[in-house]
Enzyme design. Structure first.
Site, short mmCIF file in Angstrom:
data_model
loop_
_atom_site.label_atom_id
_atom_site.label_comp_id
_atom_site.label_asym_id
_atom_site.label_seq_id
_atom_site.Cartn_x
_atom_site.Cartn_y
_atom_site.Cartn_z
N GLY A 12 0.78 -1.24 0.00
CA GLY A 12 0.00 0.00 0.00
C GLY A 12 0.81 1.29 0.00
O GLY A 12 0.32 2.32 0.45
N SER A 13 2.03 1.26 -0.57
CA SER A 13 2.81 2.51 -0.56
C SER A 13 2.21 3.54 -1.52
O SER A 13 2.31 4.75 -1.27
CB SER A 13 4.29 2.25 -0.86
OG SER A 13 4.47 1.86 -2.19
N ASN A 14 1.58 3.08 -2.59
CA ASN A 14 0.91 4.05 -3.48
C ASN A 14 -0.33 4.64 -2.82
O ASN A 14 -0.63 5.82 -3.00
CB ASN A 14 0.55 3.38 -4.82
CG ASN A 14 1.74 3.33 -5.75
OD1 ASN A 14 2.18 4.36 -6.27
ND2 ASN A 14 2.29 2.13 -5.94
N LYS A 65 -16.21 -15.03 -9.95
CA LYS A 65 -15.42 -13.79 -9.83
C LYS A 65 -16.28 -12.56 -10.03
O LYS A 65 -16.10 -11.53 -9.37
CB LYS A 65 -14.30 -13.80 -10.87
CG LYS A 65 -13.14 -14.72 -10.49
CD LYS A 65 -12.05 -14.65 -11.53
CE LYS A 65 -10.97 -15.67 -11.20
NZ LYS A 65 -10.10 -15.96 -12.33
N MET A 90 -3.92 -6.94 -6.99
CA MET A 90 -3.34 -7.95 -7.88
C MET A 90 -4.39 -8.87 -8.52
O MET A 90 -4.26 -10.09 -8.49
CB MET A 90 -2.29 -8.76 -7.10
CG MET A 90 -1.10 -7.91 -6.68
SD MET A 90 -0.36 -7.11 -8.13
CE MET A 90 1.03 -6.25 -7.38
N ASN A 107 -5.28 2.62 -12.59
CA ASN A 107 -4.33 1.63 -12.11
C ASN A 107 -2.92 2.18 -12.30
O ASN A 107 -2.69 3.01 -13.18
CB ASN A 107 -4.47 0.33 -12.92
CG ASN A 107 -3.52 -0.76 -12.45
OD1 ASN A 107 -3.36 -0.97 -11.24
ND2 ASN A 107 -2.88 -1.45 -13.37
N HIS A 109 1.04 0.80 -13.00
CA HIS A 109 1.79 -0.40 -13.41
C HIS A 109 3.28 -0.07 -13.45
O HIS A 109 3.66 0.99 -13.97
CB HIS A 109 1.30 -0.87 -14.78
CG HIS A 109 2.00 -2.10 -15.23
ND1 HIS A 109 1.73 -3.35 -14.69
CD2 HIS A 109 3.00 -2.29 -16.11
CE1 HIS A 109 2.52 -4.23 -15.24
NE2 HIS A 109 3.31 -3.62 -16.11
C1 GAR Z 1 3.56 -1.27 -7.29
O1 GAR Z 1 4.88 -1.34 -7.78
C2 GAR Z 1 2.56 -1.31 -8.42
O2 GAR Z 1 3.02 -0.62 -9.56
C3 GAR Z 1 2.49 -2.79 -8.69
O3 GAR Z 1 2.48 -3.38 -7.42
C4 GAR Z 1 3.20 -2.55 -6.53
C5 GAR Z 1 2.33 -2.25 -5.35
O4 GAR Z 1 3.04 -1.55 -4.37
N1 GAR Z 1 1.33 -3.11 -9.43
C6 GAR Z 1 1.29 -4.05 -10.38
O5 GAR Z 1 2.25 -4.76 -10.68
C7 GAR Z 1 -0.05 -4.21 -11.08
N2 GAR Z 1 0.11 -4.99 -12.28
P1 GAR Z 1 2.28 -0.82 -3.18
O6 GAR Z 1 1.33 -1.86 -2.59
O7 GAR Z 1 3.36 -0.46 -2.23
O8 GAR Z 1 1.57 0.36 -3.75
#
Ligand code: GAR
Length: 219
Positions: A12-14, A65, A90, A107, A109
């Site tokens: 969850g850093s984003n 789903k 994910m 999203n 990526h």
């Molecule tokens: C991030 O690097 C994001 O870009 C990636 O997962 C990580 C989540 O980090 N997302 C994907 O790969 C989606 N296809 P976070 O939980 O610290 O935000």
């Protein structure tokens, strides 16, 4: 004020980057709820620290789903959410959620789409041997990382990078461009024209493009 719903599966850093921008008053929005598909996601801890409502929805409780995504859509709708943010969620989002929030799901990526979609975008870039990778914020359209691109940041790949070092470098740019994309949305400045996202008053948008370093082995 823009009402945001966040979906996350892990660290969850984003999510945190968006919380910080709201708390620093750089983004006029409120986070109505965090929904996770993982009861031990660290994102939940972040929500609690910032008094944000959170909810775990167990995908295993649903026979199909689509029903899982219908439940997510219903929870978001009942809270008046305007924009859905996937922050390390994910799973491929399915029709009931996309139809409930048309052009209102974003999203992030960790690669320069359309290169290296899906899982482990950073490792795919390293394995391919590209010299520049980066990250992409895009609208979600039901495909895997295929929707219209909003902002990208380019990040150099060095010859001694590991998956961890490259991921960390890309992540620092993710934390810049994701809140920026949400801010542009909140200001009504994103217009989708087919595959393209037009940013109104574009000159005010900072450039995140960085030049790659010259690799001594290329000299
Ligand atoms: C991030 O690097 C994001 O870009 C990636 O997962 C990580 C989540 O980090 N997302 C994907 O790969 C989606 N296809 P976070 O939980 O610290 O935000």
């Amino acid at each position: 004020m823009l009402k945001i719903g966040v979906l996350a599966s892990g660290r969850g850093s984003n999510f945190q980057a968006i919380i910080d921008e709201i708390e620093n008053k750089n983004l006029k929005a409120s986070i109505e709820i965090l929904i996770t598909d993982n009861p031990s996601a660290f994102a939940i801890e972040r929500a609690e620290r910032h008094n944000i409502n959170h909810m775990f929805i167990n995908p295993e409780d649903f026979a199909a789903k689509d029903e899982f995504f219908k439940k997510i859509a219903d929870e978001l709708k009942s809270r008046g959410v305007d924009l859905v943010i996937l922050a390390g969620f994910m799973r491929i989002v399915r029709k009931p959620l996309i139809d409930a929030f048309p052009d209102r799901i974003m999203n992030i990526h960790p690669a320069l789409l359309p290169a290296f979609p899906g899982m482990h975008g950073q490792r795919q870039a390293l394995d391919y041997g590209v010299k520049i990778s980066g990250c992409t914020v895009h609208f979600v359209d039901g495909g895997m990382d295929t929707g219209p691109v909003i902002i990208q940041a380019a990040v150099p790949v060095t010859s001694d990078d590991t998956e961890d070092t490259l991921s960390e470098r890309i992540l620092s740019f993710e934390h810049k461009i994701y809140p920026e994309a949400v801010r542009l949305f909140s200001e009504g400045r994103l217009e989708i024209k087919g595959r393209k996202v037009v940013i109104k008053n574009h000159s005010a948008v900072i450039s995140n493009i960085v030049n790659p370093p010259i690799d001594e082995t290329d000299a």
